[in-house]
Structure formats: structure tokens, C-alpha cells
Design an enzyme around this catalytic site. Structure first.
Site, PDB file in Angstrom:
ATOM      1  N   ASP A  74     -35.838 -30.850 -36.113  1.00  0.00           N
ATOM      2  CA  ASP A  74     -36.043 -31.134 -34.666  1.00  0.00           C
ATOM      3  C   ASP A  74     -36.774 -32.520 -34.434  1.00  0.00           C
ATOM      4  OD1 ASP A  74     -38.312 -30.266 -36.072  1.00  0.00           O
ATOM      5  OD2 ASP A  74     -39.339 -29.809 -33.856  1.00  0.00           O
ATOM      6  N   ASP A 163     -45.693 -33.737 -35.590  1.00  0.00           N
ATOM      7  CA  ASP A 163     -46.032 -32.424 -35.624  1.00  0.00           C
ATOM      8  C   ASP A 163     -47.583 -32.555 -36.624  1.00  0.00           C
ATOM      9  OD1 ASP A 163     -44.107 -31.781 -34.124  1.00  0.00           O
ATOM     10  OD2 ASP A 163     -42.976 -30.657 -35.801  1.00  0.00           O
ATOM     11  N   ASP A 195     -48.194 -33.107 -29.884  1.00  0.00           N
ATOM     12  CA  ASP A 195     -47.742 -32.039 -30.247  1.00  0.00           C
ATOM     13  C   ASP A 195     -48.333 -30.893 -29.431  1.00  0.00           C
ATOM     14  OD1 ASP A 195     -46.485 -29.830 -31.286  1.00  0.00           O
ATOM     15  OD2 ASP A 195     -47.494 -29.931 -33.496  1.00  0.00           O
ATOM     16  N   SER A 366     -48.709 -21.553 -39.722  1.00  0.00           N
ATOM     17  CA  SER A 366     -48.209 -22.288 -38.596  1.00  0.00           C
ATOM     18  C   SER A 366     -48.372 -23.877 -39.184  1.00  0.00           C
ATOM     19  CB  SER A 366     -48.442 -22.122 -37.279  1.00  0.00           C
ATOM     20  OG  SER A 366     -47.673 -22.906 -36.442  1.00  0.00           O
ATOM     21  N   HIS A 368     -48.380 -26.274 -37.025  1.00  0.00           N
ATOM     22  CA  HIS A 368     -48.805 -26.816 -35.757  1.00  0.00           C
ATOM     23  C   HIS A 368     -50.425 -26.340 -35.333  1.00  0.00           C
ATOM     24  CE1 HIS A 368     -44.634 -27.987 -34.691  1.00  0.00           C
ATOM     25  NE2 HIS A 368     -44.395 -26.852 -35.451  1.00  0.00           N
ATOM     26  N   HIS A 390     -43.690 -32.312 -27.161  1.00  0.00           N
ATOM     27  CA  HIS A 390     -43.137 -31.266 -28.023  1.00  0.00           C
ATOM     28  C   HIS A 390     -43.816 -29.812 -27.410  1.00  0.00           C
ATOM     29  CE1 HIS A 390     -42.326 -29.361 -31.746  1.00  0.00           C
ATOM     30  NE2 HIS A 390     -42.023 -30.457 -32.234  1.00  0.00           N
ATOM     31  N   ASP A 443     -19.878 -29.363 -31.396  1.00  0.00           N
ATOM     32  CA  ASP A 443     -19.204 -28.166 -32.106  1.00  0.00           C
ATOM     33  C   ASP A 443     -18.023 -29.008 -32.938  1.00  0.00           C
ATOM     34  OD1 ASP A 443     -17.163 -28.978 -30.059  1.00  0.00           O
ATOM     35  OD2 ASP A 443     -16.479 -26.713 -30.095  1.00  0.00           O
TER      36      ASP A 443
HETATM   37 ZN   LIG Z   1     -41.369 -30.433 -34.482  1.00  0.00          ZN
HETATM   38 ZN   LIG Z   2     -42.169 -30.205 -37.840  1.00  0.00          ZN
END
Ligand SMILES: [Zn+2]
Ligand SMILES: [Zn+2]
Length: 555
Positions: A74, A163, A195, A366, A368, A390, A443
Site C-alpha cells: 500500500d 506507518d 498514520d 499490529s 500501527h 492513511h 486487470d
Molecule cells: Zn500502510
Molecule cells: Zn505498512
């Protein structure tokens, strides 16, 4: 000092994924992150979702640098597409930590892009990019070499945190460089883009180091085979699984191309240690007794094409799950993926597997930070302005609340959305004029392997049916000789959409005359153009993605 700093998110606001932020000052641009998003269950037939980066295409010549905070999809996944779209003449340097750059390089190579300048920048070093000074600040996260980015221009310093969490006992590398963040804060931070992923979780995230002992305990209770699923890039977790397996004398098989690739890159950079002879190839798994095997694989998000899902449905070429297996979900579902994960879990119960999720044991931490960590970031950096990034709108809102809680005036907190630039000058900060933003779907066979494509086709067929379009063209000049034929099977929405078949015919005619004008004569190319145009039309018109099979007959 009369310029205006524009901070424009092209992704990551109001959604989880495809993070991309553009900083612009004095006719120069620095891009922070080029992320993608994985399709949700309703996006059948879609492989990937990218940010709409039309804005970058329009201002391509201003781009001085691309900075990547860390190696998660991401944040770096859209990089090959961004570079391809910008064209071979626009090759800004790409900066990031060593693992991030190694992962980016592997993507660039897979996409056969040339003359790309990748540069790993150690935290603390500065690089110049037009009017900007760029510095990476080490942070702890669920992947090694993660960084926050401090981008300074005449007006001041913008910190994009990437992050992060404030893990006091990370399993690899130092903790988040709080000292440097505080220094930047003391020198004056103009804007903090932080984040927001866990802005709804009160307290402090558990340390990654807390997961290891839980894995030991869960592993030791399992009598049969153990399968554990996590993110392919969570190198720290992969390491802890390898350690736990080794202690119990189990061999480890890493199933899934992306996970194997990441583990190899991490090994080469010294971020992962795998004892000699511990791993076995997926082909060999069935040769070992159940109690001697740990399978590490992807699929923690219930992804329809993941190895886990295929193993659970007997569709995997090497491994089939059965009663007595223990399946551990060492990850939590990203918002939006809950349904897919639940489906996978339920299927596992049906088979008779023992399922352990984060609700049963603390098998995940996590990457985060939670609310107390977000507040710590705000307090260390003491920004003049705050724009949470984010996160979906709820989390952006909650992050803004936290900023208020630590004493930042409400009028200095900007809750933005993709495409809405924050403009800062000597006189203050405000939102500017809305820019194009959104999603672009990918795609095609360039992502995933042949099995993925077959499965994707089958899913598309089962959901939206198939259109076969037949066009007869002249061998001399490529022009249509007869009205195109449209045949459909299993298209559930045809009844509701009057005249759509006629519109498809028109689309075909238009597509053919355009191809004739461009002198596209080769049948396979012609068919590909036809397919693209018809797929695009049907998606535009009906938001559906049936399979489209073009047949071009030359006479
Ligand atoms: Zn991220
Ligand atoms: Zn990350």
C-alpha cells in the site's frame, strides 16, 4: 519566502490503501509513497487498484524525487505503473531504506523497466530535491527499514510519518527514533501528516516481541500440521514463526511466491535468519509427518486467489488441508476484508481444522500505533498544522480529535480527502482547488501467474457471464464489412439494461474504425483493442465485468 506549499493526497484518505502524497513547492514536486490497494470481494475480475495519478502525468517534468516510506504494497505497489505512465524520459530518483529499495528493485525488474535510479538513504542523511531537503527518520513497523519522511522547504518541515508504532522492544532493528522526531519538533514542524490506521484503538499497541512466546505456546499445543498465515512482507513475523518451528523440531515450508521472495530479500539484507536445512519446498510437504511441519503462507485477508483459500478448497496443486490441521491467522483483517476472512475461517471449520485467530490468542501485534502512540508523535513533533492520512474518514476524524486532545487548535487540523490539496503559505493554511483523483483498476496477465488468471476468469464468468463479439473486417483496409454480432451467455443484468447490446455494437464499430485509422491490422492486436474497448464500455455503463471474448474474422 512568498511561495505556497501544496500537499495533495492522491490516495490514502478516506480509505485504507493506495497511499500517495504529493508535495509541491516552487514548481517542484516530491512524491511520498506510490501505493496500491487490493480489490475487495465485489471487484471481481480486478487484480489491483491503483491511485489515479493523472495529476503526476500532467506535472511529470516537475517531479524531483519519489520517496518510499517502507516496503508494503500500500506504499510501493503502484511504483511500476507510475514509472511506466510517466514514460522513459521521466526518471526521478527513488529514495527509501535498504529493504524498501530492494523490494522496489525487484518490482522494477519484474516489470522490465529500465534506467530507474533507486537509492537507499540511511536515516539521518539528507538529500536535495529541487527546493526540498529530504531526510528519512527510522520508525518501527511490521517490516524492517521503515521510515518517516521529513521534507523541508523555505516554509518549513513537513513530516509524513508513513506507518509506525513506538515499539520499545522491536524484534529487529532499533525502536522509532523519538530523539530525532523531538529534535525536528524543537526546530519547528510546519505540518504533520500522520498514520491514522489505529486511531480507534485506545492505548498502546503490544510489542512485536510479545507475539513470539504466544506462537511458542500455540505451536506446542498443536498435534497435527500447523499452517500459519500472515502478510507476505511481515518479515518480523516470518522470523518469529521460523524460530518457533525450529524450537519444536518442525520443518517450515513457505508457500506463495510473494512470501518466498520477501523472505529471500530480507535474508540477503540480514533482516531474517533461516537455519540451514530448516525449510522444505511445498512439493515435499506431504512427505513429512503432520507433526513435523509448519506451513507459512499468505491468505490472512481471505484473498480469493491466495494459497490458503485454495488449500482450504482443495484447489492447491501441492497442499490440501484436512481435519487435524491447526490454522493460525497471524494478522487481523484490514477493514473491508472481514467477510472474506470469515468465509475462509468457516470453510476451515467445515474441513475439521482447528482455527486460531487473534480473538483466541495474541498471535498478532499490529504494526500501527494506537492512540497513545499517535499522541506521542504529535507531542514530539509539535506541528503547527496537522493533516491525518492513511485511514478511512472515521479514523481521520478520530486522529484529528487526538490532535485536539494534545492541544492543537481545531483550526490547525485539516481533515482532507483524496484530491483536495492543503495549501500553506506565510499567511496560513487552507484547502485549495480540488484535483483529479480516484481509482484505476488493473486487470491483466501481467500480475499473478497462469493459475491466477484461470481462476479469475472463472470467477468473472460465474458472476457476470460472457460476451462473444464477432467482427468481420476487410483484409485490405481493416474496415468492418458486416455489422458486428454480439452473443451473450449467463449475463444476469442484460434484462435490466435496455439497448445495451446495441450500444455494444456501436462500441465495436467505433473501436474498429479507430483501429483502421491507426492502421492496426494484426488480428491479435485488433482483438485486444476490441476487448479493451468493450470491457471499458460495459464497466462504465453497468459497473459489471463480464468476460469479453473478441473474434475478428478477416475476409
Ligand atoms: Zn500502510
Ligand atoms: Zn505498512
Amino acid at each position: 519566502m512568498s511561495g505556497t506549499l501544496r500537499v495533495l493526497a492522491l490516495g490514502g484518505l478516506g480509505e485504507i490503501g493506495k497511499n500517495m502524497t504529493v508535495l509541491e513547492y516552487d514548481e517542484s514536486i516530491v512524491v511520498v509513497d506510490t501505493g496500491l490497494m487490493f480489490p475487495t470481494m465485489d471487484m471481481l475480475g480486478i487484480d489491483l487498484v491503483l491511485p489515479d495519478f493523472e495529476y503526476l502525468r500532467e506535472h511529470a517534468d516537475k517531479i524531483e524525487a519519489i520517496v518510499l516510506t517502507h516496503g508494503h504494497e500500500d506504499h510501493i505497489g503502484a511504483l511500476p505503473w507510475v514509472l511506466r505512465e510517466l514514460g522513459p524520459d521521466i526518471r526521478p530518483p527513488i529514495y527509501g531504506g535498504p529493504l524498501t529499495i530492494a523490494m522496489a528493485r525487484s518490482k522494477i525488474e519484474e516489470h522490465h523497466l529500465e534506467d530507474v535510479h533507486l537509492d537507499d538513504v540511511p536515516p539521518g542523511e539528507h538529500v536535495e530535491a529541487g527546493p526540498f531537503d529530504i531526510e528519512l527518520v527510522h520508525v518501527s513497523h511490521s517490516i524492517p527499514d521503515a521510515c518517516a519522511v521529513a521534507v523541508t522547504c523555505e516554509l518549513g518541515t513537513t513530516i509524513i510519518t508513513g506507518d509506525y508504532k513506538f515499539d520499545q522492544t522491536p524484534v529487529d532493528g532499533p525502536p522509532t527514533d523519538a530523539a530525532r522526531l523531538a529534535e525536528l519538533g524543537r526546530d519547528g514542524v510546519l505540518l504533520l501528516c500522520g498514520d491514522s490506521t489505529n486511531a480507534d484503538r485506545k492505548g498502546t499497541a503490544p510489542s512485536e516481541a510479545a507475539v513470539g512466546p504466544v506462537l511458542d505456546e500455540v505451536f506446542s499445543r498443536a498435534e497435527g500440521r500447523i499452517l500459519i498465515t500472515s502478510f507476505a512482507s511481515n518479515v518480523h513475523r516470518l522470523q518469529q514463526v521460523i524460530d518457533a518451528a525450529e524450537k519444536l523440531g518442525r520443518r517450515v515450508s513457505v508457500v506463495g511466491r510473494s512470501m518466498r521472495k520477501n523472505l529471500n530479500i530480507a535474508r540477503q539484507l540480514g533482516h531474517a535468519q533461516v537455519p540451514e536445512g530448516l525449510t522444505v519446498s511445498p512439493k515435499e510437504v506431504e512427505n513429512f509427518p503432520d507433526e513435523k511441519i509448519v506451513i507459512l503462507t499468505t491468505g490472512s485477508q481471505g484473498e480469493p486467489l491466495s494459497a490458503l483459500r485454495r488449500m482450504a478448497h482443495g484447489e492447491h496443486p501441492q497442499v490440501e488441508l484436512h481435519a487435524g490441521d491447526t490454522v493460525i491467522f497471524s494478522a487481523t483483517p484490514i477493514p473491508g476484508n472481514e467477510r472474506a476472512v470469515n468465509e475462509t475461517v468457516d470453510r476451515l471449520y467445515q474441513i475439521g481444522a482447528t482455527v486460531i485467530t487473534t480473538q483466541d490468542a495474541a498471535v498478532h501485534a499490529s504494526g500501527h500505533g494506537w492512540t497513545e502512540e499517535l499522541k506521542l508523535m504529535l507531542n514530539l513533533t509539535e506541528p503547527r498544522y496537522v493533516m491525518p492520512i492513511h485511514g478511512d474518514h472515521k479514523r481521520l476524524f478520530l486522529h484529528g480529535k487526538l490532535a485536539e486532545d494534545v492541544g492543537i487548535p481545531p483550526e490547525a487540523i485539516f481533515r482532507g480527502r483524496n484530491g483536495l490539496p492543503l495549501e500553506i503559505d506565510e499567511n496560513g493554511a487552507r484547502f485549495g482547488e480540488e484535483q483529479e483523483s480516484g481509482m484505476v483498476f488493473v486487470d491483466g496477465v501481467e500480475v499473478g501467474d497462469i493459475e491466477d488468471v484461470a481462476l479469475r476468469d472463472r470467477r468473472a464468468l460465474s458472476a457476470d457471464g460472457i460476451f462473444i463479439v464477432v467482427a468481420t473486417v476487410s483484409g485490405q483496409d481493416g474496415r468492418a464489412l458486416a455489422p458486428p454480432e454480439v452473443i451473450s451467455r449467463g449475463v444476469p443484468f442484460l434484462g435490466e439494461s435496455d439497448g445495451v447490446v446495441d450500444e455494444i455494437r456501436e462500441t465495436i464499430e467505433l473501436s474498429l474504425s479507430r483501429a483502421a485509422k491507426d492502421e492496426i491490422r494484426e488480428i491479435s492486436l485488433l482483438q485486444e483493442h476490441l476487448r479493451e474497448d468493450v470491457v471499458a464500455f460495459i464497466y462504465e455503463r453497468l459497473r459489471r465485468r463480464p468476460m469479453v471474448l473478441p473474434v475478428v474474422v478477416e475476409v
